[in-house]
Scaffold this motif. Sequence first.
Motif, short mmCIF file in Angstrom:
data_model
loop_
_atom_site.label_atom_id
_atom_site.label_comp_id
_atom_site.label_asym_id
_atom_site.label_seq_id
_atom_site.Cartn_x
_atom_site.Cartn_y
_atom_site.Cartn_z
N LEU A 8 48.51 45.41 43.73
CA LEU A 8 48.53 46.07 45.04
C LEU A 8 49.90 45.97 45.69
CD1 LEU A 8 45.12 44.87 46.52
CD2 LEU A 8 45.65 47.06 45.45
N GLU A 9 50.60 44.86 45.43
CA GLU A 9 51.86 44.65 46.15
C GLU A 9 52.71 43.68 45.35
OE1 GLU A 9 53.11 43.58 50.75
OE2 GLU A 9 51.18 42.96 49.99
N PHE A 10 54.03 43.92 45.34
CA PHE A 10 54.93 43.02 44.65
C PHE A 10 55.97 42.54 45.65
CE2 PHE A 10 58.93 42.27 42.51
CZ PHE A 10 58.56 41.38 41.52
N ILE A 11 56.09 41.24 45.81
CA ILE A 11 57.05 40.72 46.78
C ILE A 11 58.07 39.83 46.08
CG2 ILE A 11 57.36 39.38 48.89
CD1 ILE A 11 54.39 40.05 49.49
N TYR A 12 59.33 40.16 46.30
CA TYR A 12 60.42 39.38 45.71
C TYR A 12 60.76 38.26 46.68
CZ TYR A 12 65.10 38.26 44.09
OH TYR A 12 66.20 37.60 43.64
N PHE A 66 44.08 38.49 46.11
CA PHE A 66 44.28 37.58 44.99
C PHE A 66 45.77 37.55 44.69
CE2 PHE A 66 44.04 35.74 40.86
CZ PHE A 66 42.82 35.07 40.79
N VAL A 67 46.37 36.39 44.87
CA VAL A 67 47.83 36.29 44.76
C VAL A 67 48.21 35.53 43.51
CG1 VAL A 67 49.86 35.25 45.81
CG2 VAL A 67 48.19 36.43 47.24
N ILE A 68 49.22 36.00 42.81
CA ILE A 68 49.76 35.20 41.71
C ILE A 68 51.24 35.00 41.93
CG2 ILE A 68 48.02 35.94 40.04
CD1 ILE A 68 50.09 37.83 38.88
N LYS A 69 51.75 33.89 41.42
CA LYS A 69 53.16 33.59 41.57
C LYS A 69 53.77 33.45 40.20
CE LYS A 69 52.82 31.02 45.89
NZ LYS A 69 52.77 29.66 46.44
N THR A 70 54.88 34.13 39.97
CA THR A 70 55.56 34.00 38.68
C THR A 70 57.00 33.63 38.94
OG1 THR A 70 55.73 36.41 38.81
CG2 THR A 70 54.11 35.51 37.29
N ARG A 71 57.52 32.82 38.03
CA ARG A 71 58.88 32.33 38.16
C ARG A 71 59.87 33.47 37.95
NH1 ARG A 71 62.19 29.19 34.95
NH2 ARG A 71 60.96 29.72 33.12
N ASN A 72 60.95 33.47 38.70
CA ASN A 72 61.98 34.49 38.52
C ASN A 72 62.86 34.11 37.33
OD1 ASN A 72 64.02 36.32 38.67
ND2 ASN A 72 64.66 35.81 40.76
N ARG A 129 55.92 37.11 44.01
CA ARG A 129 54.57 36.95 44.52
C ARG A 129 53.90 38.29 44.39
NH1 ARG A 129 51.77 34.16 49.03
NH2 ARG A 129 50.80 35.98 49.92
N THR A 130 52.83 38.35 43.65
CA THR A 130 52.18 39.63 43.41
C THR A 130 50.75 39.58 43.94
OG1 THR A 130 53.42 39.67 41.36
CG2 THR A 130 51.80 41.40 41.66
N ARG A 131 50.41 40.57 44.73
CA ARG A 131 49.05 40.61 45.29
C ARG A 131 48.22 41.56 44.44
NH1 ARG A 131 46.37 43.17 49.53
NH2 ARG A 131 48.19 44.45 50.06
N LEU A 132 47.03 41.11 44.04
CA LEU A 132 46.18 41.88 43.13
C LEU A 132 44.82 42.11 43.76
CD1 LEU A 132 46.73 39.66 39.96
CD2 LEU A 132 48.03 41.70 40.57
N ARG A 133 44.11 43.10 43.17
CA ARG A 133 42.69 43.21 43.47
C ARG A 133 41.93 42.70 42.25
NH1 ARG A 133 41.49 48.73 44.56
NH2 ARG A 133 42.02 48.32 46.72
N VAL A 134 41.17 41.63 42.44
CA VAL A 134 40.43 41.03 41.34
C VAL A 134 38.98 40.86 41.78
CG1 VAL A 134 40.15 38.99 39.89
CG2 VAL A 134 42.44 39.75 40.53
N ALA A 135 38.07 41.39 41.00
CA ALA A 135 36.64 41.26 41.28
C ALA A 135 36.32 41.55 42.74
CB ALA A 135 36.14 39.86 40.90
N ILE A 190 41.08 29.19 42.55
CA ILE A 190 42.10 29.18 41.49
C ILE A 190 43.47 29.19 42.15
CG2 ILE A 190 42.94 30.35 39.41
CD1 ILE A 190 40.20 32.04 39.85
N ARG A 191 44.34 28.25 41.78
CA ARG A 191 45.69 28.21 42.34
C ARG A 191 46.52 29.37 41.79
NH1 ARG A 191 45.47 25.19 46.74
NH2 ARG A 191 44.71 23.09 46.33
N PRO A 192 47.33 30.00 42.63
CA PRO A 192 48.11 31.17 42.19
C PRO A 192 49.00 30.87 40.98
CG PRO A 192 48.30 30.88 44.55
CD PRO A 192 47.52 29.71 44.04
N GLU A 193 49.58 29.66 40.91
CA GLU A 193 50.53 29.37 39.83
C GLU A 193 49.81 29.04 38.52
OE1 GLU A 193 50.18 27.75 42.62
OE2 GLU A 193 49.83 25.64 42.20
N ARG A 194 48.49 28.94 38.55
CA ARG A 194 47.74 28.68 37.32
C ARG A 194 47.21 29.96 36.69
NH1 ARG A 194 46.69 23.11 36.55
NH2 ARG A 194 48.53 22.17 37.48
#
Lengths: 284, 366
Positions: free
Chosen positions: B312-316, B333-339, B322-328, B288-292
Amino acid sequence: MSSLPPYATTGQRIWFYGFRVICGLIFFFLIAPIITIIPLSFNAENFFTFTPGMLALDPEAYSLQHYRDFFTNPNWQQPLWNSIKIAPMATFLSVSLGTLAAIGLSQSHVPFKGAIMAILISPMIVPLIISAAGMYFFYSRIGLQGTYLGVVLAHAALGIPFVIITVTATLVGFDRSLTRAAANLGADPVTTFFRVQMPLILPGVISGGLFAFITSFDEVVVVLFVGSAGQKTLPWQMFTGLREQISPTILAAATILVSISVVLLATVEILRRRSERLRGMSPQ
Amino acid sequence: MNASSGSENFVVFDRVQKSYDGETLVVKDLNLSIGQGEFLTMLGPSGSGKTTCLMMLAGFETATHGEILLDGQPINNIPPHKRGIGMVFQNYALFPHMTVAENLAFPLQVRKIGKSDQEAKVKRALDMVQMGDFGGRRPAQLSGGQQQRIALARALVFEPELVLMDEPLGALDKQLREHMQFEITNLAHQLGITTVYVTHDQTEALTMSDRVAVFDDGRIQQLAPPDQLYEAPENSFVAQFIGENNTLMGTVKEMSDDAAVVQLDDGEVIDAVPVNVKKVGDRTLISIRPERVEIDKNRLHPEAHTIKAEVLEFIYMGDIYRTRLRVAGNDNFVIKTRNAPDQRRMTPGEQIEIGWRPQDCRALDA
Ligand SMILES: Nc1ncnc2c1ncn2[C@@H]1O[C@H](COP(=O)(O)OP(=O)(O)OP(=O)(O)O)[C@@H](O)[C@H]1O
Ligand SMILES: [Mg+2]
């Protein structure tokens, strides 16, 4: 010159000055004999020592008579011409063959590189008298002993190792992608060699050629074996001159040889600097 | 692909193999057709055989097996200097003893082109790379970027139909690299040249190419236009090599042609698109792509699958978060959200729910 750091130990101090003394001594032993023959060659008398007049810087005690003798006496003129005929030919052969051999040996796919290299370099390592004796017997068999061609070939064999070594050294720094680029741009191998590879390895070729030239020009052992009276070279004449007719003309000849060597070395150094500048290896 | 030009098979690698030592194959069964006017990039990790392929095409290495065709002609027996292929070398390979103008004139001289023609072409090529005033300089007097342009001009000056470039921008800084990427693609398309470009910079590959061939282990893993490569990777190597990618391990439970049900290793069951999994019971790597990945419930697609996650971690990072998560069970597991002004900043330890559309979740070989 670097100076001694304030924290140097006694040992370092001794070495610091000792090193300079050793260097000075080496230079003295190497150069002093060469330097002394130069004033001696202007001696007005037929002596091999400094006359009291020379030491007093009396102009009367100096003359060019030995040079006059050198340039007029057929005993010296014939060997001079022989040397001038032999050395450039031998150099030409050494440079052509040595350069090709070095390029060939620098290719990665050549088998037995080490062995071939060792054989080609051997004339430099084997005592000269052994090479000379070997050449004498071999050239006698095939009718080259006592001929101009024989002496040229023998001297070429002596010069080749110098060319191989200097050209191999320049090839180490040669960027192989340049020949690939030339081929890619449409140049056949011969054009690539003359337009791209040769100009860049030229400093190595020239200094190798210089060594080869000087080897031939100075060489006496091999020519004594392989040559005959018709190929008597300058060093040969000096050698016999020393034993038979002790004349200071030999000093004039020596001074001229030294001058030629110095001029050649200077020329090569200037050429080398120029080509390094072209290659962008030193600041403009 | 450039529609204006003719052949679809301008360059063809036909079952090409290459081994340097007679034992290990560095290139294994390469089949590739490059259309005329196409900009094709070979992308892959170090040692995957990209340079070797380029060298075989240029004629500096011979294929151990198979055939390479240029414009329909087999070229295995044509020496490099008769192939008429332009090449930009990684280290530029400009002739140091010639001026820039002499460097450019070299391919014209060996082709015996007239003096005045030569001058005109050299001038045109120099102007093309905006180096018109530098003809009298030597390569050592140019900066890296300027040398790069001269190398490019020299590869183009004799008007080859095919140009090869081996990581030509590797030595440049980021800004100059981006500028040159733009210039190279522009020139190539403007002149209608077929280009084979080698890089291991994936951004470069994606932004410049018509098609990208992803190499690994001497094989093409996928050959596709950049968007397909990024959005529809065909195997797990490509998915992980191109762009950032989240992976979850699982086992296929149900499967039809366009849908699969996968049980993740922690027991969670999700829907996915089967790509190269074959049968029920296969191990699979879910990509799964992070931006999806969506974190805002209101914007989630109705069909979207949701799953619990721990921050787990939030990076500006400026433009994005860029947010690092624990998933399953996966801590990476990284997700990217627009500022954006209304974007939520998450704090470590927070429990959230994330989701994605089943189409964005691809089941690949494990
Ligand atoms: N001349 C050679 N002789 C023997 N092996 C070689 C030679 N050139 C390359 N190889 C081997 O072939 C493999 C592929 O090399 P190649 O240079 O094609 O890789 P690449 O994809 O261009 O890598 P990079 O991105 O690092 O440039 C490597 O394992 C390398 O060690
Ligand atoms: Mg490479």
